[in-house]
Design a protein around this motif. Structure first.
Motif, PDB file in Angstrom:
ATOM      1  N   ARG A  61       0.832  -1.201   0.000  1.00 53.34           N
ATOM      2  CA  ARG A  61       0.000   0.000   0.000  1.00 53.34           C
ATOM      3  C   ARG A  61       0.865   1.249   0.000  1.00 53.34           C
ATOM      4  NH1 ARG A  61      -2.288  -0.089   6.263  1.00 53.34           N
ATOM      5  NH2 ARG A  61      -0.230  -0.016   7.283  1.00 53.34           N
ATOM      6  N   LYS A  67      -2.778   7.365   6.003  1.00 53.34           N
ATOM      7  CA  LYS A  67      -3.990   6.925   5.306  1.00 53.34           C
ATOM      8  C   LYS A  67      -3.618   6.324   3.954  1.00 53.34           C
ATOM      9  CE  LYS A  67      -6.889  10.504   7.412  1.00 53.34           C
ATOM     10  NZ  LYS A  67      -7.808  11.639   7.156  1.00 53.34           N
ATOM     11  N   HIS A  70      -5.255   4.993  -1.878  1.00 53.81           N
ATOM     12  CA  HIS A  70      -6.242   4.412  -2.777  1.00 53.81           C
ATOM     13  C   HIS A  70      -7.632   4.362  -2.156  1.00 53.81           C
ATOM     14  CE1 HIS A  70      -2.541   3.212  -4.807  1.00 53.81           C
ATOM     15  NE2 HIS A  70      -3.264   3.214  -5.895  1.00 53.81           N
ATOM     16  N   LYS A  71      -7.733   4.739  -0.874  1.00 52.14           N
ATOM     17  CA  LYS A  71      -9.037   4.810  -0.219  1.00 52.14           C
ATOM     18  C   LYS A  71      -9.463   6.254   0.044  1.00 52.14           C
ATOM     19  CE  LYS A  71      -8.566   0.308   2.037  1.00 52.14           C
ATOM     20  NZ  LYS A  71      -8.564  -0.429   3.337  1.00 52.14           N
TER      21      LYS A  71
END
Length: 268
Positions: A61, A67, A70-71
């Motif tokens: 990720r 954070k 990709h979210k």
């Protein structure tokens, strides 16, 4: 500007069925200028595309201040991270002012609404890149160096703390390459903007970067200061090229002199 923490954690990424990056870990030094170098097809652009969310990793990720990017909502990410990809395309006939104004899109609300802050951001971006006198001209009428400065102005109008640039000096003559790199250095020094860029020219990378990253076969081969990274051993391992490293007479940074088959001290 605040300092963002952007990091790739154990990422594997590629295209189709081919993996280009394999379990790669990389943290961007906040508030610094980082240059990524390496031979063709080593994964430089793939890394930058993954860091900017243009490419989704197969595993691992990318984290921005804790954070997963990709979210994150697209506009929220674009308010914090600016990207200039390779060979960006502008709509035919668009003016410089109109293109730069698109950098304000992430700051527009659901119902739009242009504000004084938007006007000020665009004016500052145009002035900083010395493209204010080109505002009414069509982008496709400009020289390569002018167009590159306009694209940078658009990214600056986003007013982000971090800029990712994929080969910002490609196709530019040497004077325009230096002009673009001087501009990016100004942004870093005046605004503390974190800069990450892919460069082909090792000597310009060593001169302008605080942090140099050399990639080889989808992995980070070595990273550190230009003095730590730009060595004869690195050039041999990463580029399969014999060289000599001397001191750049202008910057005092290391400078690579390639050795070919036809010229050496013994030829003189």
């Amino acid at each position: 500007m605040s300092k963002l923490r952007l990091a790739a954690e154990d990422i594997t990424a590629g295209y189709g069925e081919s993996d280009i990056l394999e379990k790669l870990n990389f943290e961007v030094p906040a508030g610094k200028v980082t240059a990524i170098v390496g031979a063709n097809a080593c994964g430089k652009s793939t890394l930058l595309r993954t860091l900017s969310r243009l490419l989704t990793p197969r595993s691992g990720r990318v984290m921005l201040d804790g954070k997963a990017i990709h979210k994150m909502p697209t506009k929220a990410l674009a308010r914090r991270l600016g990207l200039l990809p390779q060979s960006p395309l502008a709509p035919e006939g668009i003016t410089v002012a109109d293109l730069v104004s698109r950098g304000r899109h992430p700051h527009q609300g659901t119902f739009g609404g242009w504000t004084k802050a938007d006007d000020e951001a665009i004016a500052t971006a145009l002035e900083t890149t010395k493209t204010d006198t080109l505002a009414d001209r069509a982008v496709d009428e400009l020289s390569g160096g002018q167009r590159q400065r306009v694209w940078i102005a658009m990214v600056l109008a986003q007013q982000t703390d971090m800029l990712l640039l994929d080969e910002p000096t490609t196709f530019l003559d040497i004077s325009h390459q230096v002009e673009v790199l001087d501009l990016l250095t100004d942004l870093n020094r005046k605004n503390n903007t974190t800069i990450v860029m892919v460069l082909h020219d090792l000597n310009l990378a060593a001169r302008y970067a605080d942090h140099l990253v050399a990639m080889r076969a989808g992995k980070l081969h070595i990273a550190g200061s230009p003095e730590e990274v730009l060595t004869e051993a690195m050039v041999r391992d990463v580029f399969a090229l014999e060289s000599r490293i001397i001191s750049d007479p202008v910057s005092g940074r290391p400078m690579m002199v390639p050795i070919g088959r036809h010229y050496s001290n013994s030829d003189r």
